[in-house]
Enzyme design. Structure first.
Site, short mmCIF file in Angstrom:
data_model
loop_
_atom_site.label_atom_id
_atom_site.label_comp_id
_atom_site.label_asym_id
_atom_site.label_seq_id
_atom_site.Cartn_x
_atom_site.Cartn_y
_atom_site.Cartn_z
N SER A 1 0.57 -1.20 0.00
CA SER A 1 -0.33 -0.13 0.16
C SER A 1 0.79 1.29 0.40
O SER A 1 0.61 1.89 -0.72
CB SER A 1 -0.89 -0.28 1.52
N HIS B 1 -0.91 4.40 4.15
CA HIS B 1 -0.47 5.11 2.95
C HIS B 1 -0.28 6.23 3.02
O HIS B 1 0.60 6.95 2.13
CB HIS B 1 -2.49 5.19 3.57
#
Length: 417
Positions: free
Chosen positions: A272, A324
């Site tokens: 991610s 993220h």
């Protein structure tokens, strides 16, 4: 996210039903208008899909809502990401290129226009690194499943039977343990999953890199690799394998570092951070090459909308937003360093009449952004790594930062396991 004991964080997709049904349709309509019904929409400006590979807590006996987040949402999310992905073709369409003959050079040198145009003949690289990344991830997942050997694991008797037993030792862990159809958390820990205790106490810093190449299951792997193909190949064709390789690896590393600073009671795997780094890089590429776009407002608003959606998903329970954010910030700064495009006047310097003064390769603001980004990257990584290996908890220095990963509501508890 805080949990009472160590459980596996799986990077999966999380997307709301409203976003799935409403937002993509409105964006698709806008894209059709701006593309003027041009159906060549597959060669888009690469952009990671919303909440790509979000960290997801997997408890030994997940509830029905947990199973929904683990298995149903990734499928819905991938479909929605395609809609969002198509919209960004308009950004490529807005970079208009023209060929100029020798009679145009005098007009070029006397022009006072504030923008420049990139030629249609701009060099296109052959993408090979991103496909190699995909092959490596798939091959590594096969090795992980071979070593996992579910049929011979005694704990499966307590949580259920292995899934797809016809695969033999490659069969998946019981759904109650891993709804994404993959290995056990203990296998991932042995093979390099990110775990704060092993990184800091046992000095296994290599886990900050290896966790990016591990996946929690087939669904996890499939969604990530499809996203990487859509995003990475287009980027590599535009900017080459060296810059995109550096961007991908450093963004994944940045996401791992920030995640370790703020989440210390879980293990995690997935890419991610790297995928969000590509999203951040596309935003900085737009900003640093602002003058080559004719549809600036549309491009910026589209990117910002996708960014807000991506990061907003991180406030859901069990979803780690720090990986993220870390990957996104790293990619955003690297975009200013690695992805600036030279001015058209500099590209045409060889065709200018003798004695004509050519423009500098980059605009002054591009140099400024380059220097500032390098300073922030070096200082940011230095401070973060020092804090991490000193065993400090990022939440002690930022008491409100935990809200970036989960916002408690009457419908869920951020502290539940």
């Amino acid at each position: 996210m805080v949990v009472s004991n160590i459980s596996i964080l799986k990077k999966m997709e999380a997307l709301s039903i409203v976003e799935t049904m409403v937002y993509p349709l409105s964006l698709l309509n806008a894209a059709v208008r701006n593309l003027k019904l041009n159906l060549k929409i597959l060669n888009t400006v690469p952009i990671p899909s919303p909440s790509l590979s979000s960290h997801k807590t997997l408890s030994p006996t997940p509830s029905k809502p947990d199973l929904f987040f683990n298995s149903i949402i990734p499928t819905i999310h991938k479909v929605t990401s395609i809609f969002l992905f198509l919209v960004l073709e308009d950004m490529e369409s807005s970079r208009v290129g023209v060929k100029r003959n020798s009679n145009d050079y005098s007009n070029t040198t006397t022009s006072s226009a504030s923008t420049y145009l990139i030629e249609d003949t701009e060099t296109q690289w052959t993408s090979w690194l991103v496909p190699m990344f995909v092959v490596a991830n798939i091959a590594l997942f096969i090795v992980v499943m071979y070593l996992n050997d579910c049929p011979n694991r005694k704990h499966t008797r307590l949580v259920g039977k292995c899934v797809a037993t016809f695969l033999g030792r490659f069969s998946f862990e019981p759904v109650k343990e891993n709804p994404l159809f993959g290995p056990s958390s203990s296998t991932l820990k042995k093979l390099g999953a990110l775990e704060w205790n092993k990184v800091v106490v046992n000095h296994q810093g290599w886990r900050l890199v290896t966790c990016v190449w591990l996946h929690a299951g087939v669904i996890h792997l499939l969604v990530n690799m499809l996203s990487l193909v859509f995003i990475g190949i287009r980027l590599e064709q535009q900017f080459g394998f060296v810059r995109i390789g550096i961007l991908y690896l450093l963004s994944g590393f940045g996401g791992s570092v920030l995640s370790s600073l703020f989440i210390q009671n879980n293990i995690s795997v997935g890419a991610s951070g790297a995928l969000f780094g590509l999203l951040g890089a596309m935003l900085s590429e737009l900003l640093t090459n602002w003058t080559i776009y004719t549809n600036k407002a549309m491009a910026l608003l589209t990117l910002m909308a996708v960014i807000v959606i991506n990061l907003a998903i991180g406030i859901l329970p069990h979803v780690d937003n720090f990986a993220h954010i870390g990957g996104f910030l790293t990619g955003f700064l690297l975009g200013f360093v690695l992805l600036p495009r030279p001015q058209f006047g500099w590209l045409e310097r060889r065709n200018l009449p003798a004695g004509t003064r050519s423009k500098s390769k980059y605009k002054p603001y591009q140099y400024v952004l380059w220097v500032v980004s390098v300073v922030l990257l070096v200082s940011g990584f230095s401070v973060a790594l020092v804090m991490l290996f000193r065993g400090e908890n990022g939440n002690d220095h930022c008491h409100w930062c935990h809200y970036l990963s989960c916002v408690p509501t009457s419908r869920w508890d951020c502290n539940e396991n």
